[in-house]
Design a protein around this motif. Sequence first.
Motif, PDB file in Angstrom:
ATOM      1  N   HIS A 150       0.817  -1.220   0.000  1.00  0.00           N
ATOM      2  CA  HIS A 150       0.000   0.000   0.000  1.00  0.00           C
ATOM      3  C   HIS A 150       0.855   1.277   0.000  1.00  0.00           C
ATOM      4  O   HIS A 150       0.312   2.375   0.111  1.00  0.00           O
ATOM      5  CB  HIS A 150      -0.937   0.001   1.200  1.00  0.00           C
ATOM      6  N   LYS A 151       2.160   1.119  -0.108  1.00  0.00           N
ATOM      7  CA  LYS A 151       3.101   2.245  -0.157  1.00  0.00           C
ATOM      8  C   LYS A 151       2.944   3.177   1.041  1.00  0.00           C
ATOM      9  O   LYS A 151       2.921   4.407   0.907  1.00  0.00           O
ATOM     10  CB  LYS A 151       2.937   3.013  -1.472  1.00  0.00           C
ATOM     11  N   ILE A 152       2.825   2.574   2.219  1.00  0.00           N
ATOM     12  CA  ILE A 152       2.732   3.343   3.463  1.00  0.00           C
ATOM     13  C   ILE A 152       4.143   3.737   3.888  1.00  0.00           C
ATOM     14  O   ILE A 152       4.973   2.879   4.180  1.00  0.00           O
ATOM     15  CB  ILE A 152       2.069   2.535   4.583  1.00  0.00           C
ATOM     16  N   ILE A 153       4.413   5.005   3.920  1.00  0.00           N
ATOM     17  CA  ILE A 153       5.734   5.494   4.327  1.00  0.00           C
ATOM     18  C   ILE A 153       5.777   5.743   5.832  1.00  0.00           C
ATOM     19  O   ILE A 153       6.693   5.310   6.524  1.00  0.00           O
ATOM     20  CB  ILE A 153       6.100   6.783   3.567  1.00  0.00           C
ATOM     21  N   ASP A 154       4.780   6.465   6.346  1.00  0.00           N
ATOM     22  CA  ASP A 154       4.733   6.760   7.774  1.00  0.00           C
ATOM     23  C   ASP A 154       3.297   7.010   8.191  1.00  0.00           C
ATOM     24  O   ASP A 154       2.389   7.066   7.351  1.00  0.00           O
ATOM     25  CB  ASP A 154       5.650   7.925   8.154  1.00  0.00           C
ATOM     26  N   THR A 155       3.088   7.166   9.501  1.00  0.00           N
ATOM     27  CA  THR A 155       1.732   7.223  10.033  1.00  0.00           C
ATOM     28  C   THR A 155       1.584   8.316  11.087  1.00  0.00           C
ATOM     29  O   THR A 155       2.568   8.856  11.592  1.00  0.00           O
ATOM     30  CB  THR A 155       1.349   5.874  10.686  1.00  0.00           C
ATOM     31  N   ILE A 156       0.340   8.618  11.404  1.00  0.00           N
ATOM     32  CA  ILE A 156      -0.037   9.390  12.583  1.00  0.00           C
ATOM     33  C   ILE A 156      -0.952   8.476  13.392  1.00  0.00           C
ATOM     34  O   ILE A 156      -1.992   8.036  12.891  1.00  0.00           O
ATOM     35  CB  ILE A 156      -0.754  10.698  12.234  1.00  0.00           C
ATOM     36  N   THR A 157      -0.569   8.154  14.611  1.00  0.00           N
ATOM     37  CA  THR A 157      -1.341   7.199  15.400  1.00  0.00           C
ATOM     38  C   THR A 157      -2.297   7.901  16.357  1.00  0.00           C
ATOM     39  O   THR A 157      -1.969   8.923  16.957  1.00  0.00           O
ATOM     40  CB  THR A 157      -0.420   6.272  16.208  1.00  0.00           C
ATOM     41  N   PHE A 158      -3.479   7.313  16.478  1.00  0.00           N
ATOM     42  CA  PHE A 158      -4.504   7.772  17.410  1.00  0.00           C
ATOM     43  C   PHE A 158      -4.724   6.696  18.467  1.00  0.00           C
ATOM     44  O   PHE A 158      -4.898   5.515  18.138  1.00  0.00           O
ATOM     45  CB  PHE A 158      -5.830   8.011  16.682  1.00  0.00           C
ATOM     46  N   GLN A 201      -4.896  -8.163  12.393  1.00  0.00           N
ATOM     47  CA  GLN A 201      -5.089  -8.636  13.763  1.00  0.00           C
ATOM     48  C   GLN A 201      -3.810  -9.291  14.260  1.00  0.00           C
ATOM     49  O   GLN A 201      -3.192 -10.090  13.561  1.00  0.00           O
ATOM     50  CB  GLN A 201      -6.238  -9.631  13.853  1.00  0.00           C
ATOM     51  N   PHE A 202      -3.434  -8.918  15.483  1.00  0.00           N
ATOM     52  CA  PHE A 202      -2.230  -9.441  16.113  1.00  0.00           C
ATOM     53  C   PHE A 202      -2.601 -10.386  17.254  1.00  0.00           C
ATOM     54  O   PHE A 202      -3.647 -10.236  17.889  1.00  0.00           O
ATOM     55  CB  PHE A 202      -1.377  -8.305  16.682  1.00  0.00           C
ATOM     56  N   TYR A 203      -1.721 -11.299  17.534  1.00  0.00           N
ATOM     57  CA  TYR A 203      -1.800 -12.098  18.755  1.00  0.00           C
ATOM     58  C   TYR A 203      -0.931 -11.470  19.835  1.00  0.00           C
ATOM     59  O   TYR A 203      -1.305 -11.427  20.996  1.00  0.00           O
ATOM     60  CB  TYR A 203      -1.342 -13.531  18.487  1.00  0.00           C
ATOM     61  N   TYR A 204       0.234 -10.947  19.440  1.00  0.00           N
ATOM     62  CA  TYR A 204       1.204 -10.422  20.398  1.00  0.00           C
ATOM     63  C   TYR A 204       1.056  -8.909  20.544  1.00  0.00           C
ATOM     64  O   TYR A 204       1.180  -8.169  19.572  1.00  0.00           O
ATOM     65  CB  TYR A 204       2.631 -10.767  19.958  1.00  0.00           C
ATOM     66  N   PHE A 205       0.832  -8.471  21.774  1.00  0.00           N
ATOM     67  CA  PHE A 205       0.714  -7.038  22.033  1.00  0.00           C
ATOM     68  C   PHE A 205       1.998  -6.299  21.640  1.00  0.00           C
ATOM     69  O   PHE A 205       1.939  -5.195  21.099  1.00  0.00           O
ATOM     70  CB  PHE A 205       0.430  -6.783  23.527  1.00  0.00           C
ATOM     71  N   PHE A 206       3.151  -6.886  21.935  1.00  0.00           N
ATOM     72  CA  PHE A 206       4.400  -6.147  21.691  1.00  0.00           C
ATOM     73  C   PHE A 206       4.651  -5.940  20.204  1.00  0.00           C
ATOM     74  O   PHE A 206       5.204  -4.912  19.800  1.00  0.00           O
ATOM     75  CB  PHE A 206       5.589  -6.855  22.356  1.00  0.00           C
ATOM     76  N   MET A 207       4.225  -6.890  19.360  1.00  0.00           N
ATOM     77  CA  MET A 207       4.404  -6.701  17.923  1.00  0.00           C
ATOM     78  C   MET A 207       3.412  -5.668  17.390  1.00  0.00           C
ATOM     79  O   MET A 207       3.738  -4.859  16.525  1.00  0.00           O
ATOM     80  CB  MET A 207       4.238  -8.028  17.195  1.00  0.00           C
ATOM     81  N   ARG A 208       2.222  -5.666  17.926  1.00  0.00           N
ATOM     82  CA  ARG A 208       1.239  -4.632  17.565  1.00  0.00           C
ATOM     83  C   ARG A 208       1.764  -3.253  17.952  1.00  0.00           C
ATOM     84  O   ARG A 208       1.671  -2.296  17.189  1.00  0.00           O
ATOM     85  CB  ARG A 208      -0.071  -4.931  18.280  1.00  0.00           C
ATOM     86  N   LYS A 209       2.312  -3.158  19.175  1.00  0.00           N
ATOM     87  CA  LYS A 209       2.853  -1.875  19.618  1.00  0.00           C
ATOM     88  C   LYS A 209       3.975  -1.398  18.708  1.00  0.00           C
ATOM     89  O   LYS A 209       4.115  -0.188  18.459  1.00  0.00           O
ATOM     90  CB  LYS A 209       3.376  -1.991  21.050  1.00  0.00           C
ATOM     91  N   PHE A 210       4.781  -2.330  18.232  1.00  0.00           N
ATOM     92  CA  PHE A 210       5.878  -1.947  17.339  1.00  0.00           C
ATOM     93  C   PHE A 210       5.346  -1.195  16.122  1.00  0.00           C
ATOM     94  O   PHE A 210       5.874  -0.141  15.749  1.00  0.00           O
ATOM     95  CB  PHE A 210       6.654  -3.190  16.894  1.00  0.00           C
ATOM     96  N   PHE A 211       4.286  -1.725  15.507  1.00  0.00           N
ATOM     97  CA  PHE A 211       3.755  -1.100  14.298  1.00  0.00           C
ATOM     98  C   PHE A 211       2.905   0.130  14.599  1.00  0.00           C
ATOM     99  O   PHE A 211       2.621   0.918  13.702  1.00  0.00           O
ATOM    100  CB  PHE A 211       2.971  -2.124  13.471  1.00  0.00           C
ATOM    101  N   LEU A 212       2.505   0.311  15.856  1.00  0.00           N
ATOM    102  CA  LEU A 212       1.807   1.535  16.236  1.00  0.00           C
ATOM    103  C   LEU A 212       2.779   2.650  16.611  1.00  0.00           C
ATOM    104  O   LEU A 212       2.372   3.811  16.691  1.00  0.00           O
ATOM    105  CB  LEU A 212       0.867   1.264  17.412  1.00  0.00           C
ATOM    106  N   THR A 213       4.037   2.306  16.840  1.00  0.00           N
ATOM    107  CA  THR A 213       4.998   3.319  17.276  1.00  0.00           C
ATOM    108  C   THR A 213       6.150   3.539  16.299  1.00  0.00           C
ATOM    109  O   THR A 213       6.552   4.675  16.072  1.00  0.00           O
ATOM    110  CB  THR A 213       5.591   2.961  18.651  1.00  0.00           C
ATOM    111  N   GLN A 214       6.679   2.483  15.690  1.00  0.00           N
ATOM    112  CA  GLN A 214       7.878   2.648  14.875  1.00  0.00           C
ATOM    113  C   GLN A 214       7.661   3.484  13.612  1.00  0.00           C
ATOM    114  O   GLN A 214       8.449   4.383  13.344  1.00  0.00           O
ATOM    115  CB  GLN A 214       8.477   1.280  14.520  1.00  0.00           C
TER     116      GLN A 214
END
Length: 254
Positions: free
Chosen positions: A38-46, A145-158
């Motif tokens: 999807h050519k996602i370069i960066d994000t703004i997280t809510f 959908q994630f199983y692991y919270f820490f991997m989800r957090k990675f993609f919400l922050t990195q």
Amino acid sequence: MDKPKEAFKDEQFLESPEGRSIRILSEYEKVKSLFEIHKIIDTITFFGSARFKSKEHQNNNSEIDSENSEYYEQARTLAFKFTTWAKEYSKESNRFVVATGGGPGIMEAANRGALEAGGKSIGLGIRLPEEQKNNNYITPGLSMQFYYFFMRKFFLTQPTKATVMFPGGFGTLDELTEILTLKQTGKTQQPLPIVLIGKKFWNTTLNFDYLVEKKVIGKEDLNLFLITDYVDQAFDFVSCILKEKCLDNPQALI
């Protein structure tokens, strides 16, 4: 005798403790590949409460519920404004895409606002004992959908270039303190503007001045974030920083 399964098709093995590293890597690689497609370069997280409802779905008119519905509408409006603005810089790839935890409440509101602005939005859901479906306002192909919270957090922050925090419970507080720690320690992309919406809520829930008084944080740490009640102030604060600091530094190293 039954023919043995190849390891990558053996569900019993993949769901075993021995298959944990493969499951973790699979979550990482799948989401990374979808970002690339999807050519996602960066994000703004809510971030914010999953319990807040829109005004049209509010079942009663209590003062607290009306206030929480207002937060929903603010998140929807702010995501709309960010998405409309970001489309100016998304000719060949997608910049500053709204990303949420994929659920209801504030997450739904932000995904909804981005959709209404004609842009993409990302939903990074989590598997929970009480089934929580991803909301219906996420771009097809970007609902995960994630199983692991820490991997989800990675993609919400990195990949994020900015974070907006609305009032919320344990999950929101956990995400806020983590992302503040990452910014404080230089472990996330800079300058990373962080906005907390709802002065009364945040100043009541977290006594930042007391943390300074007790010398567990420095006075300069209060500059890591902005607290405001106003969508326009939040938008101006974030968009000005991103325009000045991040437009020429687009690569998200996922």
